[in-house]
Design a protein around this motif. Sequence first.
Motif, mmCIF file in Angstrom:
data_model
loop_
_atom_site.group_PDB
_atom_site.id
_atom_site.type_symbol
_atom_site.label_atom_id
_atom_site.label_comp_id
_atom_site.label_asym_id
_atom_site.label_seq_id
_atom_site.Cartn_x
_atom_site.Cartn_y
_atom_site.Cartn_z
ATOM 1 N N GLU A 113 0.833 -1.198 0.000
ATOM 2 C CA GLU A 113 0.000 0.000 0.000
ATOM 3 C C GLU A 113 0.876 1.260 0.000
ATOM 4 O O GLU A 113 0.593 2.217 -0.722
ATOM 5 N N GLN A 128 2.260 1.706 -3.448
ATOM 6 C CA GLN A 128 1.223 2.157 -4.379
ATOM 7 C C GLN A 128 0.942 3.651 -4.201
ATOM 8 O O GLN A 128 0.785 4.384 -5.184
ATOM 9 N N LEU A 129 0.874 4.111 -2.969
ATOM 10 C CA LEU A 129 0.617 5.529 -2.717
ATOM 11 C C LEU A 129 1.793 6.394 -3.171
ATOM 12 O O LEU A 129 1.598 7.471 -3.742
ATOM 13 N N ASP A 186 1.890 9.352 -6.231
ATOM 14 C CA ASP A 186 2.468 10.703 -6.132
ATOM 15 C C ASP A 186 3.402 10.983 -7.303
ATOM 16 O O ASP A 186 3.330 12.046 -7.926
ATOM 17 N N SER A 213 -3.506 3.508 -11.377
ATOM 18 C CA SER A 213 -3.101 4.023 -10.078
ATOM 19 C C SER A 213 -4.310 4.408 -9.231
ATOM 20 O O SER A 213 -4.348 4.137 -8.028
ATOM 21 N N VAL A 225 -5.255 3.129 -5.492
ATOM 22 C CA VAL A 225 -5.462 4.057 -4.376
ATOM 23 C C VAL A 225 -6.868 3.900 -3.803
ATOM 24 O O VAL A 225 -7.059 3.967 -2.585
ATOM 25 N N VAL A 275 -6.825 0.919 -1.560
ATOM 26 C CA VAL A 275 -6.166 1.254 -0.291
ATOM 27 C C VAL A 275 -7.141 2.022 0.599
ATOM 28 O O VAL A 275 -7.269 1.733 1.799
#
Length: 103
Positions: A36, A39-40, A44, A74, A78, A81
């Motif tokens: 996670e 992925q975050l 960005d 993406s 997100v 998540v």
Amino acid sequence: MSNEPRLLPWTGPEGNPAYVVGDGTGRVSRLADEIEGLQLGMADELLAHAATLLAEPRVTGGELRYIAGCLSDSLRDVKRVAESRGARLGQGNSTSDSRDLLS
């Protein structure tokens, strides 16, 4: 921590949601936390790249389609998540709830 099923940041073999049950301290939960975070972080970086690309006056249609596909992937990550973390906060993870907020 609860022993409620946790939505994982990856899917099962047939593309179905994958879950883990536990207190959040096990190996799979720790791996999910790491993924996670990755992925975050990638989201960005992708947003920064998209902003740079969109500021380029000679961007091609192919480049825009490619970045749009990457942004879509993406955003899906997100969203998963957010659903997982929201459920663990006791806020639920119903997609209808998020659609209601947008109405």
